[in-house]
Write a protein that holds these residues in place. Structure first.
Motif, PDB file in Angstrom:
ATOM      1  N   UNK A  96       0.826  -1.207   0.000  1.00 31.87           N
ATOM      2  CA  UNK A  96       0.000   0.000   0.000  1.00 31.87           C
ATOM      3  C   UNK A  96       0.860   1.257   0.000  1.00 31.87           C
ATOM      4  N   UNK A  97       1.922   1.271   0.766  1.00 38.30           N
ATOM      5  CA  UNK A  97       2.813   2.437   0.779  1.00 38.30           C
ATOM      6  C   UNK A  97       3.469   2.635  -0.582  1.00 38.30           C
ATOM      7  N   UNK A  98       3.868   1.540  -1.207  1.00 40.35           N
ATOM      8  CA  UNK A  98       4.519   1.630  -2.522  1.00 40.35           C
ATOM      9  C   UNK A  98       3.539   2.144  -3.567  1.00 40.35           C
ATOM     10  N   UNK A  99       2.340   1.608  -3.592  1.00 41.35           N
ATOM     11  CA  UNK A  99       1.351   2.006  -4.597  1.00 41.35           C
ATOM     12  C   UNK A  99       0.899   3.444  -4.362  1.00 41.35           C
ATOM     13  N   UNK A 100       0.676   3.818  -3.132  1.00 36.09           N
ATOM     14  CA  UNK A 100       0.176   5.159  -2.840  1.00 36.09           C
ATOM     15  C   UNK A 100       1.260   6.231  -2.942  1.00 36.09           C
ATOM     16  N   UNK A 148       0.735  12.506  -2.767  1.00 38.19           N
ATOM     17  CA  UNK A 148       1.495  11.751  -1.766  1.00 38.19           C
ATOM     18  C   UNK A 148       2.355  12.714  -0.960  1.00 38.19           C
ATOM     19  N   UNK A 149       2.598  12.406   0.304  1.00 31.60           N
ATOM     20  CA  UNK A 149       3.445  13.304   1.109  1.00 31.60           C
ATOM     21  C   UNK A 149       4.870  13.343   0.557  1.00 31.60           C
ATOM     22  N   UNK A 150       5.448  14.509   0.588  1.00 33.03           N
ATOM     23  CA  UNK A 150       6.779  14.712   0.026  1.00 33.03           C
ATOM     24  C   UNK A 150       7.730  15.114   1.143  1.00 33.03           C
ATOM     25  N   UNK A 151       8.877  14.486   1.178  1.00 34.09           N
ATOM     26  CA  UNK A 151       9.907  14.876   2.124  1.00 34.09           C
ATOM     27  C   UNK A 151      10.959  15.680   1.380  1.00 34.09           C
TER      28      UNK A 151
END
Length: 67
Positions: A15-19, A25-28
């Motif tokens: 889920x983290x990879x797909x999202x 998506x949150x950006x760092x």
């Protein structure tokens, strides 16, 4: 299901990879790191340039030829 923890972990990772590919998506923000060895590198480069200038062979002086 013999390993439910592994299943849950795999689903979470998927889920983290797909999202992560989504536009919202949150950006760092990647901050540039401080160059810790920059002064040392510059000093070493200066020393090596001076050494190379001393070691470099000089061109053979041209001797005048009689024609």
């Amino acid at each position: 299901m013999e390993f439910p923890t592994g299943y849950v972990t795999a689903l979470d990772a998927m889920n983290r990879h797909v999202n992560s590919a989504r536009p919202d998506a949150p950006v760092q923000v990647e901050r540039p790191r401080r160059a810790l060895l920059a002064p040392t590198r510059q000093a070493a480069a200066g020393v090596l340039h001076r050494l190379a200038d001393r070691i470099q062979p000089r061109p053979v002086p041209s001797t005048p030829r009689c024609s």
